[in-house]
Design a protein around this motif. Structure first.
Motif, mmCIF file in Angstrom:
data_model
loop_
_atom_site.group_PDB
_atom_site.id
_atom_site.type_symbol
_atom_site.label_atom_id
_atom_site.label_comp_id
_atom_site.label_asym_id
_atom_site.label_seq_id
_atom_site.Cartn_x
_atom_site.Cartn_y
_atom_site.Cartn_z
ATOM 1 N N ILE A 143 0.836 -1.203 0.000
ATOM 2 C CA ILE A 143 0.000 0.000 0.000
ATOM 3 C C ILE A 143 0.872 1.254 0.000
ATOM 4 N N PHE A 144 1.975 1.199 0.724
ATOM 5 C CA PHE A 144 2.876 2.349 0.832
ATOM 6 C C PHE A 144 4.065 2.248 -0.129
ATOM 7 N N PHE A 145 3.863 1.532 -1.228
ATOM 8 C CA PHE A 145 4.862 1.454 -2.309
ATOM 9 C C PHE A 145 6.245 1.067 -1.768
ATOM 10 N N ASN A 146 6.243 0.084 -0.856
ATOM 11 C CA ASN A 146 7.496 -0.331 -0.208
ATOM 12 C C ASN A 146 8.248 0.861 0.384
ATOM 13 N N TYR A 147 7.450 1.808 0.876
ATOM 14 C CA TYR A 147 7.951 2.982 1.609
ATOM 15 C C TYR A 147 8.822 3.894 0.752
ATOM 16 N N ASP A 148 8.470 3.981 -0.503
ATOM 17 C CA ASP A 148 9.161 4.887 -1.430
ATOM 18 C C ASP A 148 8.597 6.293 -1.212
ATOM 19 N N PRO A 149 9.387 7.217 -0.664
ATOM 20 C CA PRO A 149 8.851 8.541 -0.332
ATOM 21 C C PRO A 149 8.326 9.316 -1.534
ATOM 22 N N LYS A 150 8.945 9.169 -2.694
ATOM 23 C CA LYS A 150 8.468 9.889 -3.882
ATOM 24 C C LYS A 150 7.078 9.412 -4.290
ATOM 25 N N LYS A 151 6.880 8.104 -4.290
ATOM 26 C CA LYS A 151 5.566 7.565 -4.672
ATOM 27 C C LYS A 151 4.509 7.903 -3.620
ATOM 28 N N ILE A 152 4.887 7.853 -2.358
ATOM 29 C CA ILE A 152 3.934 8.191 -1.292
ATOM 30 C C ILE A 152 3.472 9.633 -1.428
ATOM 31 N N LYS A 153 4.389 10.535 -1.730
ATOM 32 C CA LYS A 153 4.037 11.956 -1.858
ATOM 33 C C LYS A 153 3.093 12.225 -3.025
ATOM 34 N N GLU A 154 3.053 11.330 -4.008
ATOM 35 C CA GLU A 154 2.173 11.513 -5.166
ATOM 36 C C GLU A 154 0.705 11.243 -4.840
ATOM 37 N N LYS A 155 0.430 10.602 -3.722
ATOM 38 C CA LYS A 155 -0.944 10.246 -3.343
ATOM 39 C C LYS A 155 -1.412 11.115 -2.185
ATOM 40 N N ASN A 156 -2.724 11.300 -2.107
ATOM 41 C CA ASN A 156 -3.267 12.014 -0.957
ATOM 42 C C ASN A 156 -3.587 11.010 0.153
ATOM 43 N N GLY A 157 -3.842 11.524 1.327
ATOM 44 C CA GLY A 157 -4.080 10.669 2.483
ATOM 45 C C GLY A 157 -5.246 9.713 2.333
ATOM 46 N N ASP A 158 -6.284 10.129 1.618
ATOM 47 C CA ASP A 158 -7.453 9.267 1.436
ATOM 48 C C ASP A 158 -7.100 7.966 0.721
ATOM 49 N N TYR A 159 -6.154 8.031 -0.182
ATOM 50 C CA TYR A 159 -5.704 6.832 -0.897
ATOM 51 C C TYR A 159 -5.246 5.771 0.106
ATOM 52 N N PHE A 160 -4.432 6.175 1.065
ATOM 53 C CA PHE A 160 -3.883 5.236 2.037
ATOM 54 C C PHE A 160 -4.940 4.780 3.039
ATOM 55 N N VAL A 161 -5.760 5.711 3.513
ATOM 56 C CA VAL A 161 -6.805 5.365 4.479
ATOM 57 C C VAL A 161 -7.739 4.313 3.884
ATOM 58 N N LYS A 162 -8.167 4.520 2.657
ATOM 59 C CA LYS A 162 -9.084 3.581 2.008
ATOM 60 C C LYS A 162 -8.479 2.179 1.931
ATOM 61 N N ARG A 163 -7.230 2.087 1.565
ATOM 62 C CA ARG A 163 -6.586 0.786 1.409
ATOM 63 C C ARG A 163 -6.279 0.118 2.752
ATOM 64 N N ILE A 164 -5.895 0.916 3.730
ATOM 65 C CA ILE A 164 -5.648 0.368 5.066
ATOM 66 C C ILE A 164 -6.953 -0.165 5.653
ATOM 67 N N LYS A 165 -8.032 0.566 5.477
ATOM 68 C CA LYS A 165 -9.326 0.111 5.970
ATOM 69 C C LYS A 165 -9.781 -1.152 5.241
ATOM 70 N N ALA A 166 -9.473 -1.244 3.960
ATOM 71 C CA ALA A 166 -9.901 -2.407 3.172
ATOM 72 C C ALA A 166 -9.275 -3.709 3.674
ATOM 73 N N ILE A 167 -8.075 -3.632 4.234
ATOM 74 C CA ILE A 167 -7.440 -4.848 4.757
ATOM 75 C C ILE A 167 -7.575 -4.933 6.280
ATOM 76 N N HIS A 168 -8.395 -4.068 6.847
ATOM 77 C CA HIS A 168 -8.664 -4.047 8.288
ATOM 78 C C HIS A 168 -7.385 -3.882 9.092
ATOM 79 N N ALA A 169 -6.562 -2.920 8.676
ATOM 80 C CA ALA A 169 -5.307 -2.663 9.372
ATOM 81 C C ALA A 169 -5.276 -1.299 10.040
ATOM 82 N N GLY A 170 -6.416 -0.625 10.082
ATOM 83 C CA GLY A 170 -6.466 0.685 10.709
ATOM 84 C C GLY A 170 -6.566 0.557 12.227
ATOM 85 N N ASN A 171 -6.363 1.680 12.894
ATOM 86 C CA ASN A 171 -6.531 1.709 14.346
ATOM 87 C C ASN A 171 -7.720 2.612 14.668
#
Length: 107
Positions: A75-103
Motif C-alpha cells: 500500500i505504501f509502495f514499499n515505503y518509497d517517499p516519492k511515490k507516497i508523496k504523489e498520493k493524498n491521504g485518502d488513498y492510504f486510508v481507504k486501502r488500510i481500511k480495506a485490509i482491516h489494518a487501521g486503528n
C-alpha cells in the motif's frame, strides 16, 4: 531514571510483552530495534516504514497485524517517499481500511 543500554532496554520490553502474553515475533518494529542494537544504520525509507508501522499499531493488537505487514508495505509502495508523496491521504486510508489494518484513529 537510569540510563539503559539499547540491549537492556530491549530485554525489558521483551519481558513486559511476555508477561502480557503478547507474541512479539515477526513484528517489524521489534526486528528493527534488534538491528539497531546491533549497530545498523537505517535509511530514510526504513525510518519512514518505522513511522508508518508504529502509527498503525497504536491502539490495536499486535496479533491482528501479524499477517498484514506485506500488504501494508505494498500500500505504501514499499515505503518509497516519492511515490507516497504523489498520493493524498485518502488513498492510504481507504486501502488500510480495506485490509482491516487501521486503528481507532483511522475510522
Amino acid at each position: 531514571m537510569t540510563n539503559l543500554r539499547p540491549k537492556q532496554f530491549l530485554n525489558l520490553i521483551e519481558q513486559q510483552l511476555k508477561i502480557n502474553g503478547i507474541d512479539y515475533t515477526n513484528i517489524p518494529l521489534v526486528e528493527a530495534s534488534n538491528e539497531r542494537a546491533k549497530g545498523k544504520k537505517f535509511s530514510f525509507r526504513e525510518h519512514l516504514r518505522g513511522i508508518i508501522d508504529s502509527m498503525l499499531v497504536q491502539q490495536r493488537s499486535f496479533a491482528d497485524m501479524k499477517d498484514k505487514w506485506n500488504e501494508i508495505a505494498g500500500i505504501f509502495f514499499n515505503y518509497d517517499p516519492k511515490k507516497i508523496k504523489e498520493k493524498n491521504g485518502d488513498y492510504f486510508v481507504k486501502r488500510i481500511k480495506a485490509i482491516h489494518a487501521g486503528n481507532r484513529v483511522i475510522t
